[in-house]
Design an enzyme around this catalytic site. Structure first.
Site, mmCIF file in Angstrom:
data_model
loop_
_atom_site.group_PDB
_atom_site.id
_atom_site.type_symbol
_atom_site.label_atom_id
_atom_site.label_comp_id
_atom_site.label_asym_id
_atom_site.label_seq_id
_atom_site.Cartn_x
_atom_site.Cartn_y
_atom_site.Cartn_z
ATOM 1 N N LYS A 1 0.846 -1.202 0.000
ATOM 2 C CA LYS A 1 0.000 0.000 0.000
ATOM 3 C C LYS A 1 0.879 1.249 0.000
ATOM 4 C CE LYS A 1 -3.792 0.174 2.484
ATOM 5 N NZ LYS A 1 -4.601 0.138 3.730
HETATM 6 O O1 G3P Z 1 -7.237 0.967 5.699
HETATM 7 C C1 G3P Z 1 -7.512 2.255 5.302
HETATM 8 C C2 G3P Z 1 -8.874 2.764 5.590
HETATM 9 O O2 G3P Z 1 -9.754 1.719 5.732
HETATM 10 C C3 G3P Z 1 -8.976 3.767 6.702
HETATM 11 O O3 G3P Z 1 -10.197 3.676 7.324
HETATM 12 O O4 G3P Z 1 -11.670 3.957 9.246
HETATM 13 O O5 G3P Z 1 -9.388 4.941 9.322
HETATM 14 O O6 G3P Z 1 -11.139 5.914 7.825
HETATM 15 P P1 G3P Z 1 -10.613 4.693 8.495
#
Ligand code: G3P
Length: 227
Positions: free
Chosen positions: A86
């Site tokens: 990533k």
């Molecule tokens: O893995 C990246 C993404 O899912 C981030 O999610 O919940 O931190 O906005 P969040």
């Protein structure tokens, strides 16, 4: 639609994988830090749980292109060449996406908040682009709309890149994208659990059991009644 768990809690991953059709795990530095374990220890355990038949996505930390590439090589050496790296869509990130893709490394472009960020990551060679649906919603824009617009652009330009929609906070955000045929969704365990658990379902099951037992005896099931 591929379904990923966006988490690094190995106990939870094992539990969810027992009953949900999970295609892989996505992590990010925050998720790894939350595990409170040495990063490669927890990632090795996740790889052990999912094997090489399912996808594992691991994010780099360095902010410079050369550093990202070095980290990517280390991650691949330790967790396997099939690991998705990533890379956030910063200027150095785009350079790294291009360089790593040219080497044949599978790259997931992440932290995407707009269609053009995704388009350019796909053009640079990313295998997946990950728009952050809920974070876009929180900024006052339409997260699902952005994810769908990205998918449309990739299809029009025939890029071999899939949308991995991420950052979900509720079932409806996932359902809307599922209805539209989005390729891949990753969500945290509580959001995945909320997709299937409903107290009224349990009430129905309890009633079925009570009625059957009342008619055919305590502990009666389709295994105990005569043929
Ligand atoms: O893995 C990246 C993404 O899912 C981030 O999610 O919940 O931190 O906005 P969040």
């Amino acid at each position: 639609m591929k379904l990923y768990i966006d988490d690094a809690d190995t106990k939870k991953i094992r539990e969810l994988m027992n009953y949900l059709p999970i295609d892989g795990i996505t992590t990010n530095p925050t998720i790894i830090a939350r595990s409170a374990r040495p990063p490669f220890e927890v990632l090795r355990e996740i790889r052990e749980i999912i094997g090489h038949g399912r996808d594992l996505h691991v994010e780099v930390l360095r902010r410079d292109c050369e550093g990202m590439i070095e980290e990517a090589h280390r991650i691949l050496r330790i967790l396997g060449d099939d690991t998705y790296i990533k890379i956030p869509v910063t200027p150095d990130g785009y350079r790294a996406i291009r360089a790593l893709s040219e080497e044949g490394v599978r790259v997931t472009a992440t932290a995407i908040l707009s269609p053009m960020q995704a388009f350019l990551a796909a053009k640079a060679g990313a295998s997946f682009v990950a728009p952050y649906v809920n974070r876009i919603d929180e900024m006052g824009y339409d997260g699902e709309g952005v994810a769908l617009s990205i998918r449309e652009m990739l299809a029009v330009h025939e890029y071999p890149c899939e949308v991995l929609a991420a950052s979900f906070k509720n079932s409806m955000q996932i359902q809307s994208l599922c209805e539209e045929g989005i390729e891949c969704v990753t969500a945290p365990p509580d959001v995945l659990e909320a997709l299937i658990f409903n107290p009224s379902t349990d009430v129905s099951v309890d009633r079925f059991e009570q009625n059957f037992r009342r008619a055919y005896g305590e502990d009666a099931t389709m295994l105990t009644v005569p043929e």
